[in-house]
Design a protein around this motif. Sequence first.
Motif, PDB file in Angstrom:
ATOM      1  N   LEU A 195       0.296  -1.355   0.142  1.00 20.06           N
ATOM      2  CA  LEU A 195       0.211  -0.098   0.003  1.00 20.06           C
ATOM      3  C   LEU A 195       1.129   0.871  -0.390  1.00 20.06           C
ATOM      4  O   LEU A 195       0.417   2.014  -0.349  1.00 20.06           O
ATOM      5  N   ALA A 196       1.796   0.842   0.697  1.00 20.05           N
ATOM      6  CA  ALA A 196       2.586   2.551   0.512  1.00 20.05           C
ATOM      7  C   ALA A 196       3.810   2.560  -0.450  1.00 20.05           C
ATOM      8  O   ALA A 196       4.282   4.189  -0.862  1.00 20.05           O
ATOM      9  N   LYS A 217      -0.503  -4.150  -7.545  1.00 22.26           N
ATOM     10  CA  LYS A 217      -0.846  -2.889  -7.459  1.00 22.26           C
ATOM     11  C   LYS A 217      -0.334  -2.014  -7.921  1.00 22.26           C
ATOM     12  O   LYS A 217      -0.300  -1.731  -9.346  1.00 22.26           O
ATOM     13  N   PHE A 218       0.042  -0.957  -6.631  1.00 26.34           N
ATOM     14  CA  PHE A 218       0.487   0.386  -7.164  1.00 26.34           C
ATOM     15  C   PHE A 218       1.993   0.372  -8.210  1.00 26.34           C
ATOM     16  O   PHE A 218       2.250   0.613  -9.034  1.00 26.34           O
ATOM     17  N   LEU A 267       6.059   6.179 -11.366  1.00 24.05           N
ATOM     18  CA  LEU A 267       5.231   5.312 -10.261  1.00 24.05           C
ATOM     19  C   LEU A 267       4.965   6.408  -9.011  1.00 24.05           C
ATOM     20  O   LEU A 267       4.502   6.653  -8.316  1.00 24.05           O
ATOM     21  N   ASP A 268       7.056   7.683  -9.293  1.00 24.34           N
ATOM     22  CA  ASP A 268       6.166   8.629  -8.231  1.00 24.34           C
ATOM     23  C   ASP A 268       5.484   9.606  -8.980  1.00 24.34           C
ATOM     24  O   ASP A 268       4.758   9.905  -7.690  1.00 24.34           O
ATOM     25  N   VAL A 269       5.472  10.016  -9.669  1.00 24.07           N
ATOM     26  CA  VAL A 269       4.304  10.665  -9.943  1.00 24.07           C
ATOM     27  C   VAL A 269       2.686  10.218 -10.210  1.00 24.07           C
ATOM     28  O   VAL A 269       1.986  11.073  -9.536  1.00 24.07           O
ATOM     29  N   GLY A 348      -4.791   0.090  -6.084  1.00 29.81           N
ATOM     30  CA  GLY A 348      -3.361   0.631  -7.457  1.00 29.81           C
ATOM     31  C   GLY A 348      -3.212   0.762  -8.756  1.00 29.81           C
ATOM     32  O   GLY A 348      -2.399   0.912  -8.918  1.00 29.81           O
ATOM     33  N   HIS A 349      -4.506   0.817  -9.125  1.00 25.72           N
ATOM     34  CA  HIS A 349      -5.032   1.398 -10.214  1.00 25.72           C
ATOM     35  C   HIS A 349      -4.380   2.518 -10.596  1.00 25.72           C
ATOM     36  O   HIS A 349      -4.746   3.376  -9.918  1.00 25.72           O
ATOM     37  N   GLN A 350      -5.150   2.544 -12.119  1.00 21.53           N
ATOM     38  CA  GLN A 350      -4.891   4.085 -12.690  1.00 21.53           C
ATOM     39  C   GLN A 350      -5.929   4.531 -12.136  1.00 21.53           C
ATOM     40  O   GLN A 350      -6.690   5.972 -12.118  1.00 21.53           O
ATOM     41  N   ARG A 351      -7.291   3.756 -12.296  1.00 17.44           N
ATOM     42  CA  ARG A 351      -9.064   4.047 -11.981  1.00 17.44           C
ATOM     43  C   ARG A 351      -8.936   3.538 -10.220  1.00 17.44           C
ATOM     44  O   ARG A 351      -8.607   2.897  -9.864  1.00 17.44           O
TER      45      ARG A 351
END
Length: 410
Positions: A195-196, A217-218, A267-269, A348-351
């Motif tokens: 999650l982080a 996920k992310f 990832l960062d942005v 963690g998806h873009q949506r």
Amino acid sequence: MSDRPAASPDWGLATTALHAHLQPDAATGAIQPGIAMSVNHLFTPGEAAFSAQGVDDLAQLPYLYARWGNPTVRQLEQRLAALEGAEDALATATGVAAVAAVCFGLLRAGNHVLLSDVCYAGAQELVRTLLPDFGVAVSAVNLSDLDAVRAAMRPTTRLVHAETPCNPLLRLTDLRALADIAHAHGALLSVDSTLATPVFSRPLDHGADLVLHSLTKFINGHGDALGGAVIGPRALIARLRARAGVYLGATLSAHNAWLILRGIDTLDVRLRRAAESAGQIARFLQQHPAVRAVTWPGLPDHPQHALAQRQMPGFGAVLTFQVHAPGPQVAQRLARHLRVAHYAFSLGHQRSLVVWLGTDEMLATSYPLQGAALADYRRFAGDGVFRLSVGLEDPADLIADLDQALRTTD
């Protein structure tokens, strides 16, 4: 082509995400990584053995067969290690496979593992259901209660497995304090940081021995590839690779590794944008007449907000909220009336994804809690929570969408 550094400790995380171990194609100059889809690789007789016997680190072998190693997967492993400030990583087919790699790679009959009483359901079920069949004792405890952790440690404890923030309560764990307890008892600390992500937590910097991710996920971030990873010291990862990486067969496909590498580029942005939106949405929901409570580590009323400020440079893109009306009824309305967010599992998806997690159902299937642990779960979750994984939509559109769906009465 100019010589390029594999990685640099002086790079920021965004630069590391884009450039660490990037290997432009020597023949064409293509910058974007290619996909090495071949299962087999040429080798010279005597160049490499067909077994791991006598080999300290399989990652140092020439590529022979895709279950043992693949160039695209290896580039992903190297970039993940750079992001976490680690020496090496083992990529797996799923996040659960990463948990299995740690458990079956490190634990033996007679050992004891201490597990967070609330963490990803797949990890809970694997540890509680399978490990006792192999003679491994399992205890579950609230790892944010350090006195309870000390009381649960045994001479045979070899592994403490944490998750911070934990799914779905978003409860935090003091990693430095937990690492000190584990190490004082001769145990390793593994931390699921899905999650982080490395954007908001680097558990190895706080004393953890291993960090795990569901790359699905992310880190992948686009909802189109399964994957997992274990990251840590080279010797420990080599030990896991020689056992779990070879014998469990949970090999990450080259195509999924390529997709995840693409996801890491942003990832960062992505995470910073999603977390900023999550804060706006959390504060909006706190004032909504249909909402009873909101949990997000960035809110001052989160019970561990001070720990979040000390341990995390940001607060993540997942929040939960409770409603006044019966949760299952509201879930039906959200599933019918949401127009921007999607009513769906995972995160963690873009949506943006939202789903109802009923407490009784969660306790029956994933978290068989009793006593103080049960009271603590209900204190965080009440009768249940809506888990919202915030995506990359305009936060104003998400707020308007949630508002209209929550106000609907049919």
